[in-house]
Design an enzyme around this catalytic site. Structure first.
Site, PDB file in Angstrom:
ATOM      1  N   ARG A  66      30.881   2.541 -74.050  1.00  0.00           N
ATOM      2  CA  ARG A  66      31.585   1.365 -73.539  1.00  0.00           C
ATOM      3  C   ARG A  66      31.612   1.328 -72.010  1.00  0.00           C
ATOM      4  NH1 ARG A  66      37.458   0.027 -73.162  1.00  0.00           N
ATOM      5  NH2 ARG A  66      37.715  -2.207 -73.575  1.00  0.00           N
ATOM      6  N   HIS A  70      30.672  -1.915 -69.615  1.00  0.00           N
ATOM      7  CA  HIS A  70      31.628  -2.497 -68.681  1.00  0.00           C
ATOM      8  C   HIS A  70      31.189  -2.335 -67.229  1.00  0.00           C
ATOM      9  CE1 HIS A  70      35.416  -3.131 -71.323  1.00  0.00           C
ATOM     10  NE2 HIS A  70      34.309  -3.322 -72.022  1.00  0.00           N
ATOM     11  N   ASN A  98      39.784  -3.171 -68.853  1.00  0.00           N
ATOM     12  CA  ASN A  98      39.732  -1.718 -68.660  1.00  0.00           C
ATOM     13  C   ASN A  98      41.092  -1.027 -68.645  1.00  0.00           C
ATOM     14  OD1 ASN A  98      36.892  -1.740 -68.398  1.00  0.00           O
ATOM     15  ND2 ASN A  98      37.043  -2.249 -66.225  1.00  0.00           N
ATOM     16  N   HIS A 197      30.053  -1.595 -81.958  1.00  0.00           N
ATOM     17  CA  HIS A 197      31.387  -1.522 -82.564  1.00  0.00           C
ATOM     18  C   HIS A 197      31.357  -0.837 -83.928  1.00  0.00           C
ATOM     19  CE1 HIS A 197      33.371  -4.920 -79.977  1.00  0.00           C
ATOM     20  NE2 HIS A 197      33.024  -3.846 -79.284  1.00  0.00           N
TER      21      HIS A 197
END
Length: 332
Positions: A66, A70, A98, A197
């Protein structure tokens, strides 16, 4: 305990032996052999530290994967996410996507420290994020691929970019696709990368509206399976419990596979941003069905899309810097 952890690390490192996808990078400045002469042990060092971290906590694989997402969606893949607030820099760690959510920064610090001992100020934090994402995927049972390398590190961060450019759990399908297209990514990348996911967790606060007030009418999301929704309400009340964690894929939460897509077809996607892949676009629904039926196809597309995402606006040549520590720029 130490012996069992060591055994896991050994087995985990052997996981990198299977077939490795190799794709040509769209950026000629990035290539997998970038550190072969300047730091030949770089990739092995990253793998070793990531393997130890995942052996200690399986959830860390999803957390490291992740971080790369990001980072790349804000100003490109330049490790701006890792910078702490200092001087004129306002950290991206405080952004809505975040805050109280992004994690794994200590593992990145450990990797950087090990690399600095082996080859000082050579391997960028941006490349560490890209390698750690790949290694985490493999350790969780997912595909392997060659990571194009040669990124340099940003000397700035963008809190507003982090708030605005990263797809949010409650975004509409069109909004999410628009955010992907801004980065040069398409609907195939969107659906394939959403497959990440298949591992990891999400907080109650990220999907609560689906359980109680999806459209502002005090009613739950009709696209969410009723029995699944009832289970979720047990630990995600109307108020409180914001930080309670739920598996994004409750069938195989630590295994990287295509069960995530099978859950979407059963109306059991946890986040709104997951389920809209089947309800708002015929094109994305078709891809979900293909991946649910063909794990190898999902792996192939995921690997290609990860390379493509890793090519978003990298700093190369004399742009940026190679940080000595990932949390601050060199002059601070």
């Amino acid at each position: 305990m130490a012996q069992s952890t060591s055994f896991f690390v050994l087995v985990a490192l052997l996981a990198f032996a299977p077939i490795c996808f190799s794709f040509k990078s769209d950026n000629d400045n990035l290539y997998p052999q970038y550190y072969y002469k300047s730091c030949p042990q770089a990739q092995e060092i990253v793998k070793s530290v990531v393997a130890k971290a995942v052996a200690k906590e399986a959830r860390m694989a999803a957390s490291l994967l992740r971080l790369h997402f990001h980072d790349c969606f804000v100003k490109g893949c330049d490790a701006s996410l890792l910078l702490d607030s200092r001087g004129s820099i306002v950290t991206e760690k405080r952004s809505n996507p975040n805050r109280n959510s992004a994690r794994g920064f200590d593992v990145i610090d450990d990797i950087k420290s090990a690399l600095e001992k082996e080859c000082p100020q050579t391997v960028s934090c941006a490349d560490i994020l890209a390698l750690a994402a790949r290694d985490s995927t493999v350790l969780a049972g997912g595909p392997n691929w060659e990571v194009p390398l040669g990124r340099r590190d940003s000397r700035s961060a963008s809190l507003s970019g982090s708030n605005n450019d990263i797809p949010a759990p409650n975004n509409t399908f069109n909004t999410i696709l628009t955010k992907f297209k801004r980065q040069g990514l398409d609907v195939v990348d969107l659906v394939a990368l959403s497959g990440s996911h298949t591992i990891g967790n999400s907080r109650c606060v990220s999907f609560r509206q689906r359980l109680y007030n999806q459209s502002g009418n005090s009613k739950p999301d009709t696209t969410l399976d009723e029995s699944y929704a009832a289970q979720l309400r047990n630990r995600c009340p109307k108020s409180g419990g914001d930080q309670n964690l739920f598996f994004l894929d409750f069938v195989s939460p630590t295994k990287f596979d295509n069960s995530y897509f099978k859950l979407l077809l059963a109306s059991k996607g946890l986040l709104n941003s997951d389920q809209v892949l089947t309800t708002k676009s015929e094109e994305s629904l078709a891809l979900v069905k293909q991946y649910a039926e063909n794990n190898a196809l999902f792996f192939d597309h995921f690997a290609k899309s990860m390379v493509k995402m890793g090519n978003i606006s990298p700093l190369t040549g004399s742009s940026g810097e190679i940080r000595k520590t990932c949390r601050k720029i060199n002059s601070s």
